[in-house]
Scaffold this active site. Structure first.
Site, PDB file in Angstrom:
ATOM      1  N   ALA A  78       1.958  -9.180  -3.536  1.00  0.00           N
ATOM      2  CA  ALA A  78       0.989  -8.905  -2.468  1.00  0.00           C
ATOM      3  C   ALA A  78       1.734  -8.731  -1.149  1.00  0.00           C
ATOM      4  O   ALA A  78       2.951  -8.572  -1.143  1.00  0.00           O
ATOM      5  CB  ALA A  78      -0.042 -10.027  -2.384  1.00  0.00           C
ATOM      6  N   ASN A  79       1.014  -8.751  -0.041  1.00  0.00           N
ATOM      7  CA  ASN A  79       1.663  -8.617   1.268  1.00  0.00           C
ATOM      8  C   ASN A  79       0.937  -9.494   2.285  1.00  0.00           C
ATOM      9  O   ASN A  79      -0.033 -10.173   1.944  1.00  0.00           O
ATOM     10  CB  ASN A  79       1.687  -7.146   1.701  1.00  0.00           C
ATOM     11  CG  ASN A  79       0.296  -6.562   1.832  1.00  0.00           C
ATOM     12  OD1 ASN A  79      -0.493  -6.993   2.664  1.00  0.00           O
ATOM     13  ND2 ASN A  79      -0.025  -5.598   0.981  1.00  0.00           N
ATOM     14  N   ARG A  80       1.385  -9.485   3.532  1.00  0.00           N
ATOM     15  CA  ARG A  80       0.900 -10.421   4.542  1.00  0.00           C
ATOM     16  C   ARG A  80      -0.378  -9.991   5.250  1.00  0.00           C
ATOM     17  O   ARG A  80      -0.792 -10.625   6.202  1.00  0.00           O
ATOM     18  CB  ARG A  80       1.982 -10.644   5.601  1.00  0.00           C
ATOM     19  CG  ARG A  80       3.194 -11.365   5.073  1.00  0.00           C
ATOM     20  CD  ARG A  80       4.157 -11.674   6.206  1.00  0.00           C
ATOM     21  NE  ARG A  80       5.380 -12.265   5.710  1.00  0.00           N
ATOM     22  CZ  ARG A  80       5.499 -13.551   5.354  1.00  0.00           C
ATOM     23  NH1 ARG A  80       4.458 -14.368   5.473  1.00  0.00           N
ATOM     24  NH2 ARG A  80       6.638 -14.005   4.903  1.00  0.00           N
TER      25      ARG A  80
END
Ligand code: C5P
Length: 219
Positions: free
Chosen positions: A29-31
């Site tokens: 995933a990412n931030r």
């Protein structure tokens, strides 16, 4: 119907990160918090639009008056978006879509072993690019989160993806993701306007006003 308002317009927004499964319990995933995209959806609804929000996993509350569709992967977000994009007047792609997914996610939990595993990745579809290429494409707005050469990269993305407008922001060093204040450089074929820095809610309202003025002018 004041200029810049989206009274009666149909708007589709993507927001949040996507999650790309590695196995039954792990993902890439990412931030992205989803905050900017949710704020944009809320601002469009507040400006009188009928808003559908296609959201990746996010803790953000659904803004008042917004119809929310939850998805997890880029593939699901692509399908949910393309299913609806031909029927709306405005599409705003604020999601931080994973560029890659795991080629063959395991349906069980992968066990530790002596040899470190190798993940094989494949490209995800470009959702906003595919929407902009539709024969009946809505007015299409993208985002560009960049760490350097923000304007140049955003201008290149505007052209490459065939967008009507792009909102660029600088990320990293306490800016952009996971923070409440933000600034945007909004670019279109004939111009450029800087918005902020200000709270994401106010920034979203300013962006919606700018988008409203342009999509009125062009459609
Ligand atoms: O190419 P890049 O990811 O930097 O472009 C960002 C813009 O493209 C954002 O508007 C994002 O929502 C959109 N995008 C998309 N589908 C992808 C990748 C990015 O809609 N697979």
């Amino acid at each position: 119907d004041t200029p810049g308002s989206l009274q009666g317009r149909s708007v589709l927004v993507t927001a949040g990160p996507t999650r790309e499964p590695i196995d039954a319990v792990r993902f890439i995933a990412n931030r992205s918090s989803g905050r900017m995209g949710f704020a944009v959806a809320g601002a469009a609804a507040a400006a009188g639009a009928t808003v559908t929000l296609i959201a990746g996993p996010s803790e953000q509350p659904t803004p008042p008056g917004v119809q929310r569709i939850d998805v997890e992967t880029a593939t699901e977000m692509h399908a949910a978006t393309l299913e609806r994009a031909g029927d709306v007047e405005l599409f705003i792609a604020a999601a931080a879509v994973a560029d890659y997914r795991v080629a063959q996610p395991a349906d069980h939990k992968v066990r530790k072993s002596d040899a470190p595993p190798t993940l094989s990745l494949v490209r995800n579809p470009d959702i906003v690019g595919d929407v902009a290429a539709l024969p009946t494409a809505p007015f299409t707005v993208g985002f560009a989160a960049e760490t350097h050469d923000v304007i140049d990269h955003a201008r290149a993305k505007l052209t490459a993806k065939g967008l009507d407008m792009i909102a660029a922001n600088r990320v990293g060093e306490g800016l952009g993701f996971e923070v409440s204040d933000n600034a945007l450089d909004v670019l279109w074929a004939g111009g450029h306007q800087r918005l902020g820095p200000m709270a994401k809610d106010r920034l979203a309202a300013a962006l919606i006003e700018l988008i409203g003025a342009h999509c009125h002018a062009e459609r």
